[in-house]
Design a protein around this motif. Structure first.
Motif, PDB file in Angstrom:
ATOM      1  N   GLY A   1       0.867  -1.175  -0.029  1.00 35.39           N
ATOM      2  CA  GLY A   1      -0.131   0.012   0.229  1.00 35.39           C
ATOM      3  C   GLY A   1       0.865   1.380  -0.033  1.00 35.39           C
ATOM      4  O   GLY A   1       0.385   2.332  -0.779  1.00 35.39           O
ATOM      5  N   LEU A   2       1.884   1.263   0.870  1.00 36.28           N
ATOM      6  CA  LEU A   2       2.805   2.350   0.917  1.00 36.28           C
ATOM      7  C   LEU A   2       3.523   2.751  -0.540  1.00 36.28           C
ATOM      8  O   LEU A   2       3.564   3.680  -0.915  1.00 36.28           O
ATOM      9  CB  LEU A   2       3.959   2.054   1.779  1.00 36.28           C
ATOM     10  CG  LEU A   2       3.373   2.426   3.581  1.00 36.28           C
ATOM     11  CD1 LEU A   2       4.551   1.660   4.350  1.00 36.28           C
ATOM     12  CD2 LEU A   2       2.983   3.640   3.582  1.00 36.28           C
ATOM     13  N   ALA A   3       3.740   1.438  -1.351  1.00 37.35           N
ATOM     14  CA  ALA A   3       4.655   1.528  -2.442  1.00 37.35           C
ATOM     15  C   ALA A   3       3.580   2.505  -3.385  1.00 37.35           C
ATOM     16  O   ALA A   3       3.997   2.812  -4.649  1.00 37.35           O
ATOM     17  CB  ALA A   3       5.088   0.277  -2.898  1.00 37.35           C
ATOM     18  N   ALA A   4       2.455   1.975  -3.290  1.00 34.22           N
ATOM     19  CA  ALA A   4       1.432   2.752  -4.298  1.00 34.22           C
ATOM     20  C   ALA A   4       1.049   4.021  -4.306  1.00 34.22           C
ATOM     21  O   ALA A   4       0.378   4.645  -4.943  1.00 34.22           O
ATOM     22  CB  ALA A   4      -0.114   1.595  -4.221  1.00 34.22           C
ATOM     23  N   LEU A   5       1.538   4.563  -2.879  1.00 35.21           N
ATOM     24  CA  LEU A   5       1.125   6.021  -2.806  1.00 35.21           C
ATOM     25  C   LEU A   5       2.236   6.895  -3.470  1.00 35.21           C
ATOM     26  O   LEU A   5       3.352   6.342  -3.380  1.00 35.21           O
ATOM     27  CB  LEU A   5       0.984   6.284  -1.258  1.00 35.21           C
ATOM     28  CG  LEU A   5      -0.217   5.933  -0.654  1.00 35.21           C
ATOM     29  CD1 LEU A   5      -0.154   6.189   0.792  1.00 35.21           C
ATOM     30  CD2 LEU A   5      -1.534   6.554  -1.097  1.00 35.21           C
ATOM     31  N   SER A   6       1.801   8.056  -4.045  1.00 34.76           N
ATOM     32  CA  SER A   6       2.838   9.062  -4.423  1.00 34.76           C
ATOM     33  C   SER A   6       2.551  10.211  -3.499  1.00 34.76           C
ATOM     34  O   SER A   6       1.455  10.052  -2.763  1.00 34.76           O
ATOM     35  CB  SER A   6       2.526   9.277  -5.838  1.00 34.76           C
ATOM     36  OG  SER A   6       1.263   9.481  -6.153  1.00 34.76           O
ATOM     37  N   GLY A   7       2.949  10.990  -3.568  1.00 30.64           N
ATOM     38  CA  GLY A   7       2.903  12.456  -2.810  1.00 30.64           C
ATOM     39  C   GLY A   7       3.932  12.864  -1.985  1.00 30.64           C
ATOM     40  O   GLY A   7       4.757  12.123  -1.919  1.00 30.64           O
ATOM     41  N   PRO A   8       3.740  14.202  -1.432  1.00 27.93           N
ATOM     42  CA  PRO A   8       4.945  14.512  -0.707  1.00 27.93           C
ATOM     43  C   PRO A   8       5.526  13.754   0.697  1.00 27.93           C
ATOM     44  O   PRO A   8       4.400  12.983   1.034  1.00 27.93           O
ATOM     45  CB  PRO A   8       4.382  15.945  -0.220  1.00 27.93           C
ATOM     46  CG  PRO A   8       3.506  16.401  -1.128  1.00 27.93           C
ATOM     47  CD  PRO A   8       2.899  14.825  -1.659  1.00 27.93           C
ATOM     48  N   ASP A   9       6.466  13.810   0.984  1.00 32.98           N
ATOM     49  CA  ASP A   9       7.083  12.990   2.222  1.00 32.98           C
ATOM     50  C   ASP A   9       6.078  13.240   3.328  1.00 32.98           C
ATOM     51  O   ASP A   9       6.052  12.425   4.221  1.00 32.98           O
ATOM     52  CB  ASP A   9       8.297  13.277   2.552  1.00 32.98           C
ATOM     53  CG  ASP A   9       9.342  12.504   1.553  1.00 32.98           C
ATOM     54  OD1 ASP A   9       8.918  11.695   0.831  1.00 32.98           O
ATOM     55  OD2 ASP A   9      10.576  12.938   1.350  1.00 32.98           O
ATOM     56  N   GLU A  10       5.783  14.525   3.471  1.00 33.24           N
ATOM     57  CA  GLU A  10       5.146  14.943   4.681  1.00 33.24           C
ATOM     58  C   GLU A  10       3.565  14.588   4.760  1.00 33.24           C
ATOM     59  O   GLU A  10       2.724  14.801   5.644  1.00 33.24           O
ATOM     60  CB  GLU A  10       5.352  16.521   4.905  1.00 33.24           C
ATOM     61  CG  GLU A  10       6.644  17.083   5.233  1.00 33.24           C
ATOM     62  CD  GLU A  10       7.306  16.330   6.004  1.00 33.24           C
ATOM     63  OE1 GLU A  10       6.400  16.231   7.135  1.00 33.24           O
ATOM     64  OE2 GLU A  10       8.287  15.860   6.031  1.00 33.24           O
ATOM     65  N   THR A  11       3.052  14.117   3.659  1.00 33.91           N
ATOM     66  CA  THR A  11       1.714  13.742   3.532  1.00 33.91           C
ATOM     67  C   THR A  11       1.352  12.717   4.772  1.00 33.91           C
ATOM     68  O   THR A  11       1.724  11.577   4.756  1.00 33.91           O
ATOM     69  CB  THR A  11       1.149  13.164   2.243  1.00 33.91           C
ATOM     70  OG1 THR A  11       1.771  13.789   1.400  1.00 33.91           O
ATOM     71  CG2 THR A  11      -0.285  12.834   1.932  1.00 33.91           C
ATOM     72  N   PRO A  12       0.216  13.104   5.400  1.00 29.75           N
ATOM     73  CA  PRO A  12      -0.120  12.247   6.532  1.00 29.75           C
ATOM     74  C   PRO A  12      -1.109  10.853   5.908  1.00 29.75           C
ATOM     75  O   PRO A  12      -1.607  11.079   4.840  1.00 29.75           O
ATOM     76  CB  PRO A  12      -1.354  12.973   7.308  1.00 29.75           C
ATOM     77  CG  PRO A  12      -0.887  14.271   6.954  1.00 29.75           C
ATOM     78  CD  PRO A  12      -0.382  14.404   5.598  1.00 29.75           C
ATOM     79  N   VAL A  13      -0.806   9.688   6.363  1.00 29.32           N
ATOM     80  CA  VAL A  13      -1.242   8.581   5.955  1.00 29.32           C
ATOM     81  C   VAL A  13      -1.673   7.833   7.081  1.00 29.32           C
ATOM     82  O   VAL A  13      -1.187   7.503   8.035  1.00 29.32           O
ATOM     83  CB  VAL A  13      -0.376   7.722   4.960  1.00 29.32           C
ATOM     84  CG1 VAL A  13       1.006   7.285   5.740  1.00 29.32           C
ATOM     85  CG2 VAL A  13      -0.859   6.331   4.443  1.00 29.32           C
TER      86      VAL A  13
END
Ligand SMILES: Nc1ccn([C@@H]2O[C@H](COP(=O)(O)OP(=O)(O)OP(=O)(O)O)[C@@H](O)[C@H]2O)c(=O)n1
Ligand SMILES: C[C@](O)(CO)[C@H](O)COP(=O)(O)O
Length: 381
Positions: free
Chosen positions: A84-96
């Motif tokens: 799931g983490l690998a499938a996410l893009s976006g800035p490092d600071e994005t809360p997940v």
């Protein structure tokens, strides 16, 4: 800043009897509860991690929702989270927010507490204090106690900044598989805050948990609706006929724009009728060339998806075929199994019956075959 979410739904649900994430809980597929709650709270995107062959089940369970994607998971929960983490893009600071599909009743207040906690922590998880005394046991005997003062029951979602949790997983060197992200980030030196959890956020793990979930569900009441359908097709030259999703060798075929499966057409109309959603011709006009020769399976699955999109579930269906020939009885079980598969219903919720019309009328004269169907649907009140 917005936030992303991962819903892990790639488990086998073995302790619950299998495939629990697709089971209906309080009127909706279990996974749908969490995805709806996260989307409502503003998550974008929601990555739903499924077993590699289960993406279409997610599509069925989440029909009508926008803003989610699927990705294949792994053999353990931790591997699924990594996927799931690998499938996410976006800035490092994005809360997940990383959440178990097995915890369906996620309130927005919990999400807000987690996001607020990220202001001054590397991670946050909802947790409940342990209410019962804890005892060590050996061979059925008490052999000591455990101080419960510092113990908490960890729930999900667990919240982190994207980079923090990715780096922590990359740094995990322990032999054992981590059971949650709080452990991974804490082991990497992060400060993970405990925030107030929610008893309704229980993880459905064992068969008996499902009855408890129904009682705790935010959907206090459901209504039951009935629908009925009727369809006729004319006999013509051919070598086989489709009935209730099964091809039967026969010396004639039914004539129609699609595969002329009158059983599936009547049942599709019954389901659409139960949710007052028009009829099969509204959704699949016979004038549209794309339905020429189409398998009627898709009409039925579509109707079931329309029910799911309303947060409903089909309770049971019953089809009656009216013809002198072919004899239906030898094929009844296969038809029931096929319908159960298409509708994702247990076999005992699917009935197929047949009758002749004693030589009377157009069915009796062998000019055509008629099918009737009823369906019961439960919808949120
Ligand atoms: N390989 C795995 C194992 C678990 N999960 C998810 O992790 C969550 C919590 O796991 P659990 O409740 O233990 O689910 P299962 O592993 O499916 O259940 P069981 O251990 O009974 O087979 C569930 O939403 C499950 O789908 C996952 O995505 N991938
Ligand atoms: C992540 C979790 O839900 C926190 O309580 C839990 O550890 C997952 O359940 P599992 O049975 O360990 O897979």
């Amino acid at each position: 800043m917005g936030f992303s979410a991962i819903v892990v739904a790639a488990g086998s649900g073995s302790r619950a009897g299998g495939d629990k994430q697709w089971r209906t809980v309080a009127g909706k597929p279990m996974v749908r509860w969490s995805v709806e709650a996260l989307l409502r709270a503003g998550a974008n995107p929601v990555v739903v991690v499924t077993a590699p062959d289960a993406e279409s089940r997610a599509a069925g369970a989440l029909v009508g929702l926008d803003g989610w994607v699927t990705t294949p998971g792994g053999a353990t929960r931790a591997e699924s989270v990594r996927a799931g983490l690998a499938a996410l893009s976006g800035p490092d600071e994005t809360p997940v927010l990383i959440h178990d599909a097995a915890r369906p009743f996620l309130e927005e207040a919990v999400i807000r507490r987690l996001l607020d906690a990220l202001e001054d922590a590397d991670g946050a998880l909802p947790a409940l204090p342990v209410a019962d005394s804890l005892r060590r046991g050996l061979d059925g005997l008490v052999v000591g106690g455990v101080d419960r003062d510092a113990l908490w029951r960890a729930q999900t979602p667990q919240a982190f900044r994207l980079r923090t949790v990715r780096d922590a997983y990359a740094a995990w060197r322990e032999a054992e598989t981590p059971t949650d992200e709080a452990a991974v980030v804490e082991r990497a030196g992060g400060r993970v805050r405990l925030v107030e959890g929610d008893a309704r956020l229980m993880k459905l793990t064992y068969p008996e948990d499902f009855a408890m979930a129904e009682a705790l569900s935010p959907v206090a009441r459901t209504v039951t609706r009935m629908g009925q359908g009727y369809d006729v097709h004319r006999w013509g030259p051919g070598t086989s006929v489709w009935l209730c999703g099964v091809e039967i060798p026969h010396d004639q075929t039914l004539i129609g724009h699609s595969d002329a499966d009158a059983g599936l057409h009547a049942l599709t109309d019954a389901i659409l009728g139960a949710i007052a959603d028009g009829d099969i011709g509204d959704h699949f006009p016979p004038s549209d060339p794309q339905w020429k020769g189409a398998s009627s399976d898709r009409f039925l699955v579509y109707a079931a998806q329309r029910v799911a999109a309303r947060g409903g579930r089909i309770v049971n269906v019953d089809v009656t075929l009216i013809c002198e020939q072919p004899k239906v009885k030898p094929h009844r079980l296969t038809m029931r199994e096929r319908l159960a598969e298409l509708l994702e219903l247990p076999l005992d919720a699917v009935s197929v019956k047949a009758t002749t019309s004693e030589g009377l009328g157009f069915t009796g004269r062998g000019e055509g075959l008629a099918a009737q169907a009823v369906a019961a649907v439960e919808l949120p009140a």
